[in-house]
Design a protein around this motif. Structure first.
Motif, PDB file in Angstrom:
ATOM      1  N   ALA A   1     103.290  15.503 -14.459  1.00 41.45           N
ATOM      2  CA  ALA A   1     104.174  16.421 -15.165  1.00 41.45           C
ATOM      3  C   ALA A   1     103.636  16.857 -16.530  1.00 41.45           C
ATOM      4  N   SER A   2     102.672  16.134 -17.076  1.00 41.29           N
ATOM      5  CA  SER A   2     102.180  16.472 -18.410  1.00 41.29           C
ATOM      6  C   SER A   2     101.317  17.727 -18.375  1.00 41.29           C
ATOM      7  N   ALA A   3     101.450  18.536 -19.428  1.00 42.44           N
ATOM      8  CA  ALA A   3     100.657  19.765 -19.523  1.00 42.44           C
ATOM      9  C   ALA A   3      99.378  19.550 -20.319  1.00 42.44           C
ATOM     10  N   GLU A   4      99.216  18.396 -20.951  1.00 45.76           N
ATOM     11  CA  GLU A   4      98.052  18.131 -21.805  1.00 45.76           C
ATOM     12  C   GLU A   4      97.010  17.321 -21.049  1.00 45.76           C
ATOM     13  N   GLU A   5      95.798  17.832 -20.999  1.00 48.12           N
ATOM     14  CA  GLU A   5      94.736  17.221 -20.202  1.00 48.12           C
ATOM     15  C   GLU A   5      94.410  15.800 -20.669  1.00 48.12           C
ATOM     16  N   LYS A   6      94.364  15.576 -21.986  1.00 45.71           N
ATOM     17  CA  LYS A   6      94.013  14.254 -22.507  1.00 45.71           C
ATOM     18  C   LYS A   6      95.040  13.208 -22.074  1.00 45.71           C
ATOM     19  N   ILE A   7      96.316  13.594 -22.073  1.00 46.50           N
ATOM     20  CA  ILE A   7      97.379  12.671 -21.660  1.00 46.50           C
ATOM     21  C   ILE A   7      97.328  12.455 -20.152  1.00 46.50           C
ATOM     22  N   GLN A   8      97.050  13.515 -19.393  1.00 42.44           N
ATOM     23  CA  GLN A   8      96.903  13.372 -17.942  1.00 42.44           C
ATOM     24  C   GLN A   8      95.822  12.349 -17.610  1.00 42.44           C
ATOM     25  N   LYS A   9      94.665  12.472 -18.275  1.00 41.89           N
ATOM     26  CA  LYS A   9      93.553  11.557 -18.010  1.00 41.89           C
ATOM     27  C   LYS A   9      93.915  10.126 -18.383  1.00 41.89           C
ATOM     28  N   TRP A  10      94.623   9.957 -19.501  1.00 41.60           N
ATOM     29  CA  TRP A  10      94.997   8.606 -19.934  1.00 41.60           C
ATOM     30  C   TRP A  10      95.976   7.984 -18.934  1.00 41.60           C
ATOM     31  N   MET A  11      96.929   8.770 -18.464  1.00 44.31           N
ATOM     32  CA  MET A  11      97.890   8.265 -17.485  1.00 44.31           C
ATOM     33  C   MET A  11      97.195   7.904 -16.171  1.00 44.31           C
ATOM     34  N   LEU A  12      96.286   8.748 -15.709  1.00 46.83           N
ATOM     35  CA  LEU A  12      95.578   8.467 -14.462  1.00 46.83           C
ATOM     36  C   LEU A  12      94.664   7.251 -14.597  1.00 46.83           C
ATOM     37  N   LYS A  13      94.115   7.058 -15.786  1.00 47.12           N
ATOM     38  CA  LYS A  13      93.322   5.854 -16.019  1.00 47.12           C
ATOM     39  C   LYS A  13      94.205   4.616 -15.899  1.00 47.12           C
ATOM     40  N   GLY A  14      95.436   4.700 -16.421  1.00 45.32           N
ATOM     41  CA  GLY A  14      96.377   3.585 -16.290  1.00 45.32           C
ATOM     42  C   GLY A  14      96.716   3.306 -14.837  1.00 45.32           C
ATOM     43  N   ARG A  15      96.894   4.372 -14.053  1.00 44.24           N
ATOM     44  CA  ARG A  15      97.145   4.189 -12.617  1.00 44.24           C
ATOM     45  C   ARG A  15      95.972   3.490 -11.940  1.00 44.24           C
TER      46      ARG A  15
ATOM     47  N   GLU B   1      91.212  -5.512 -20.921  1.00 46.07           N
ATOM     48  CA  GLU B   1      91.127  -4.140 -20.402  1.00 46.07           C
ATOM     49  C   GLU B   1      92.395  -3.358 -20.747  1.00 46.07           C
ATOM     50  N   ILE B   2      93.547  -3.997 -20.590  1.00 47.23           N
ATOM     51  CA  ILE B   2      94.812  -3.326 -20.910  1.00 47.23           C
ATOM     52  C   ILE B   2      94.932  -3.100 -22.419  1.00 47.23           C
ATOM     53  N   ALA B   3      94.465  -4.056 -23.211  1.00 50.43           N
ATOM     54  CA  ALA B   3      94.525  -3.912 -24.668  1.00 50.43           C
ATOM     55  C   ALA B   3      93.722  -2.698 -25.129  1.00 50.43           C
ATOM     56  N   GLN B   4      92.538  -2.510 -24.536  1.00 46.07           N
ATOM     57  CA  GLN B   4      91.727  -1.338 -24.888  1.00 46.07           C
ATOM     58  C   GLN B   4      92.399  -0.055 -24.427  1.00 46.07           C
ATOM     59  N   TYR B   5      93.004  -0.098 -23.246  1.00 44.94           N
ATOM     60  CA  TYR B   5      93.739   1.063 -22.731  1.00 44.94           C
ATOM     61  C   TYR B   5      94.901   1.422 -23.664  1.00 44.94           C
ATOM     62  N   THR B   6      95.613   0.409 -24.128  1.00 42.26           N
ATOM     63  CA  THR B   6      96.735   0.631 -25.040  1.00 42.26           C
ATOM     64  C   THR B   6      96.250   1.214 -26.359  1.00 42.26           C
ATOM     65  N   LYS B   7      95.117   0.718 -26.851  1.00 39.25           N
ATOM     66  CA  LYS B   7      94.538   1.249 -28.102  1.00 39.25           C
ATOM     67  C   LYS B   7      94.182   2.721 -27.939  1.00 39.25           C
ATOM     68  N   ASP B   8      93.606   3.093 -26.809  1.00 38.74           N
ATOM     69  CA  ASP B   8      93.278   4.500 -26.558  1.00 38.74           C
ATOM     70  C   ASP B   8      94.543   5.354 -26.560  1.00 38.74           C
ATOM     71  N   GLY B   9      95.609   4.818 -25.985  1.00 41.55           N
ATOM     72  CA  GLY B   9      96.877   5.539 -25.972  1.00 41.55           C
ATOM     73  C   GLY B   9      97.455   5.689 -27.367  1.00 41.55           C
ATOM     74  N   ALA B  10      97.356   4.637 -28.174  1.00 44.36           N
ATOM     75  CA  ALA B  10      97.860   4.687 -29.553  1.00 44.36           C
ATOM     76  C   ALA B  10      97.119   5.752 -30.362  1.00 44.36           C
ATOM     77  N   ASP B  11      95.826   5.891 -30.113  1.00 51.34           N
ATOM     78  CA  ASP B  11      95.045   6.923 -30.811  1.00 51.34           C
ATOM     79  C   ASP B  11      95.586   8.319 -30.498  1.00 51.34           C
ATOM     80  N   ILE B  12      95.934   8.549 -29.233  1.00 53.90           N
ATOM     81  CA  ILE B  12      96.486   9.847 -28.825  1.00 53.90           C
ATOM     82  C   ILE B  12      97.832  10.086 -29.505  1.00 53.90           C
ATOM     83  N   VAL B  13      98.672   9.058 -29.506  1.00 54.04           N
ATOM     84  CA  VAL B  13     100.009   9.177 -30.095  1.00 54.04           C
ATOM     85  C   VAL B  13      99.920   9.462 -31.593  1.00 54.04           C
ATOM     86  N   ILE B  14      99.008   8.785 -32.284  1.00 51.12           N
ATOM     87  CA  ILE B  14      98.847   8.994 -33.724  1.00 51.12           C
ATOM     88  C   ILE B  14      98.342  10.406 -34.005  1.00 51.12           C
TER      89      ILE B  14
END
Length: 340
Positions: free
Chosen positions: A209-223, A302-315
């Motif tokens: 549902a996201s329109a932003e490519e960076k967020i799409q990639k981050w979500m798919l990486k989480g999947r 691995e999850i901690a690094q994934y979360t850090k990448d997500g925090a960077d996007i949010v900031i």
């Protein structure tokens, strides 16, 4: 004689702040669920979950105001699109609520243990009771529909035993045969498969549902991370002739219109990631086979690094709301020196 109310401690402020963020998110999600749910057995569960979150937000807002502490922004009606088409099946909604009730029970018990003031403890105790009732009722409906995913069965033990060899703790040598899993290890493998299954579905729906490519990639990486962990946990069970859990129909539709803001979905995935790290830490502490412990530890990193990448996007987007904190005394001193 005037009775003065004891000030809130840092732990109590942190607990009510965290709870507000969580329930404001839940109110948005559950309100959207209510719009679409059709099953007459599932609708009351969704309604109960929504009512709980709404009541908690009201009580927490009142508490912030009484203490003259700024109420967090959290998530509002701006973070949910009630006109978006249906994204989740009724079964997904029920499974989601049951899972988040488990998260809530752990969270509230922790908040109670960190609180000293009676009114705060009473609030969290009442909230825990609400969440236990929600878990009970959602579990009953899952069971009645035959979609409650049970942990694996094993033959009943017939004798008591004690560990008499240090090899019981081994498991890293690929050339040696690993001992059979014990019930504690099986239970944690089962639980972590379940949580990753739900997380992977949510991540896929958010990416869809996201329109932003960076967020799409981050979500798919989480999947993809969740799928990898599921495969390894499942393989471990099957190698021990233990049947891995079969998920119920927790499908999502093919809608690409976002029901929630990217700010909300990023927070939600970060919340699930943090819960996942906690689950893995608990599982590592409870497991006695060294290969399991190693897997949980490396997956946590691995999850901690994934979360850090997500925090960077949010900031980058200015979405990360800062919890209350102490004053930077050094900064105050420097500012005072420049004004003198």
């Amino acid at each position: 004689m005037t009775k003065h109310q004891t000030l809130l401690t840092s732990s109590e402020i942190g607990s009510i702040w965290t709870n507000f963020m969580y329930d404001s998110m839940s109110e948005c999600i559950l309100g959207y669920f209510l719009k679409d749910v059709k099953d007459e057995e599932i609708r009351p569960i969704v309604q109960l979950a929504y009512d709980n979150s709404a009541a908690h937000i009201e009580k927490l807002t009142s508490l912030f105001q009484r203490e003259e502490i700024p109420t967090p922004t959290g998530f509002t009606s701006n973070d949910v699109n009630m006109n978006a088409p249906r994204m989740y099946t009724d079964t997904f909604m029920l499974t989601y609520i049951n899972h988040m009730a488990k998260v809530g029970m752990l969270q509230y018990s922790g908040f109670i243990s960190m609180s000293a003031r009676e009114d705060v403890r009473n609030y969290f105790t009442d909230s825990l009771t609400d969440t236990v009732q929600l878990f009970e009722q959602s579990s009953k409906v899952l069971l009645s529909k035959g979609i409650f995913v049970r942990a694996p069965y094993i033959p009943y033990p017939t004798t008591k035993d004690f560990i008499d060899n240090k090899k019981y703790l081994s498991g890293l040598n690929p050339l040696s045969q690993k001992r059979p899993l014990n019930v504690v290890e099986i239970s944690h493998l089962f639980m972590n498969i379940q949580t990753n299954l739900l997380g992977s579905k949510l991540a896929l729906s958010f990416a869809q549902a996201s329109a932003e490519e960076k967020i799409q990639k981050w979500m798919l990486k989480g999947r993809d991370i969740s799928k990898k962990h599921i495969q390894i946990f499942t393989k471990t069970l099957l190698e021990n002739d233990v049947q891995a859990p079969s998920p119920s129909d927790v499908a999502i539709t093919d809608s690409t219109i976002p029901p929630f803001s990217d700010k909300l979905t990023m927070y939600h995935m970060s919340l699930l990631s943090a819960a996942g790290i906690g689950n893995y830490a608990t599982a590592a502490a409870a497991s006695q086979r060294s290969d399991l412990i190693l897997n949980y530890n490396r997956f946590s990193l691995e999850i901690a690094q994934y979360t850090k990448d997500g925090a960077d996007i949010v900031i980058e987007h200015g979405w990360l709301e800062q919890p209350p904190g102490t004053t930077d005394k050094k900064k105050l001193a420097r500012n005072k020196e420049t004004t003198d």
